[in-house]
Design an enzyme around this catalytic site. Structure first.
Site, mmCIF file in Angstrom:
data_model
loop_
_atom_site.group_PDB
_atom_site.id
_atom_site.type_symbol
_atom_site.label_atom_id
_atom_site.label_comp_id
_atom_site.label_asym_id
_atom_site.label_seq_id
_atom_site.Cartn_x
_atom_site.Cartn_y
_atom_site.Cartn_z
ATOM 1 N N GLY A 56 1.656 13.739 -1.477
ATOM 2 C CA GLY A 56 0.318 13.531 -0.966
ATOM 3 C C GLY A 56 0.237 12.676 0.282
ATOM 4 O O GLY A 56 1.171 12.636 1.091
ATOM 5 N N HIS A 57 -0.892 11.972 0.404
ATOM 6 C CA HIS A 57 -1.244 11.222 1.612
ATOM 7 C C HIS A 57 -0.216 10.142 1.943
ATOM 8 O O HIS A 57 0.280 10.065 3.065
ATOM 9 C CB HIS A 57 -2.630 10.606 1.396
ATOM 10 C CG HIS A 57 -3.199 9.902 2.578
ATOM 11 N ND1 HIS A 57 -3.504 10.552 3.764
ATOM 12 C CD2 HIS A 57 -3.548 8.592 2.769
ATOM 13 C CE1 HIS A 57 -4.022 9.683 4.626
ATOM 14 N NE2 HIS A 57 -4.041 8.494 4.050
ATOM 15 N N PHE A 58 0.094 9.299 0.968
ATOM 16 C CA PHE A 58 1.071 8.233 1.185
ATOM 17 C C PHE A 58 2.451 8.737 0.775
ATOM 18 O O PHE A 58 2.993 8.370 -0.277
ATOM 19 C CB PHE A 58 0.676 6.968 0.410
ATOM 20 C CG PHE A 58 -0.466 6.219 1.044
ATOM 21 C CD1 PHE A 58 -0.276 5.500 2.215
ATOM 22 C CD2 PHE A 58 -1.726 6.242 0.483
ATOM 23 C CE1 PHE A 58 -1.323 4.807 2.811
ATOM 24 C CE2 PHE A 58 -2.789 5.558 1.075
ATOM 25 C CZ PHE A 58 -2.581 4.839 2.235
#
Length: 322
Positions: A294-296
């Site tokens: 995901g994002h991180f």
């Protein structure tokens, strides 16, 4: 035939011992390179930063995203520091840096980039590779356009420079950019609570149980300081200044052609993979990796990203300078 099989087995044994020894040496080297936690005054503001590695080695400047700080690089820094000089600052209003009020400080991406520019100058970083993620992209690309001679390479991780990367998530932000009022601010304030912060770390990952809750607890602690939500809301509004800059950043890519490593969490709802592919239009020397996270992305694939970075930077920065 028996002697040949024995020799082959002996050769594989020796190779395995060498590989294990090299891995142990790399681990020892990383453990022997501490991360220092420092503060420097820039324009009257205390700017906190993490630093590791010899300043005689090529520098990697790590620029963090929202809602975190240099904390997001806590594991990447020691993974690179035996070979590189690694520097990761906190922006004003984030992490351990000064947090002047919105009345006392102009929280715009132009201003944050200017502070980071002076931070870089104060540390004497004449050249560096830029790691940009989320907010780090509009800050870092402003630095690159202003000082293209400094940038030796780019590492882009879920950071946007193309319109294709702004999809459904950004609809309430666009409304706020078009008309700044309480009604349009209301849905954005929901991104400033603990549940939303946790969601940024866990959405799209393979195994949420592998993501440390320390991430969202630490980030939320800083967000919950009196006055910080006003700062973040101001930056939500000023994020609208970034898409008009995209053509300038893309022109920089085409003219200066910095070697670029894309390591992108493909399941990111905020900056989806559609924003990663367009970099290939403008950059000739590009290595492209979509990661199943995901994002991180560093939280789940930090070792993978560190490995890509070491190999990529060795080829395009270390060897290129020899």
């Amino acid at each position: 035939m028996l002697k040949r099989d024995t020799a082959v087995r002996h050769l594989f044994t020796v190779m395995a011992i060498i590989a294990i020894s090299l891995a142990i040496l790399a681990t020892v080297a990383q453990a022997a390179t501490p991360t220092h936690h420092r503060t420097v005054t820039v324009d009257g503001l205390d700017i906190f930063y993490r630093e590791a590695g010899s300043n005689q080695s090529p520098t990697v400047l790590l620029l963090h995203g929202f809602p975190t700080s240099s904390q997001m690089f806590r594991n990447l820094i020691p993974a690179l520091a035996d070979q590189f000089h690694v520097v990761a600052p906190d922006y004003p209003g984030f992490g351990n840096s000064a947090m002047p009020s919105v009345e006392a400080f102009d929280y715009t991406f132009d201003h944050l980039a200017n502070v980071m520019d002076r931070f870089v100058q104060q540390l004497g970083l004449s050249t560096y590779s830029l790691y940009v993620m989320d907010y780090g992209a509009p800050i870092g690309f402003r630095l690159a356009v202003k000082h293209p001679e400094r940038v030796q390479a780019l590492i882009v991780q879920n950071g946007n420079a193309y319109d294709e990367g702004l999809r459904e998530f950004w609809k309430p932000f666009r409304a706020y950019w078009n008309e700044r009022n309480e009604a349009n601010a209301a849905p954005l304030k929901k991104f400033l609570n603990l549940a939303a912060t946790k969601w940024q770390y866990t959405h799209g990952v393979r195994n949420a149980e592998a993501i440390s809750p320390d991430n969202w607890i630490v980030d939320q602690y800083f967000q919950d300081r009196p006055g910080n939500k006003d700062i973040q809301l101001q930056l939500f509004y000023d994020y609208g200044s970034n898409p008009p800059e995209y053509p300038k950043w893309q022109a920089y890519f085409r003219e200066y052609q910095p070697p670029t490593l894309v390591v992108w969490g493909k399941n990111d709802y905020i900056f989806p993979a559609e924003g990663a592919h367009p970099y290939k239009r403008d950059l000739k020397t590009i290595e492209f990796h979509l990661l199943d996270t995901g994002h991180f992305a560093l939280e789940e694939d930090g070792d993978v990203i560190a490995g890509h970075m070491r190999r990529f930077l060795t080829k395009y920065v270390v060897q290129a300078s020899n």
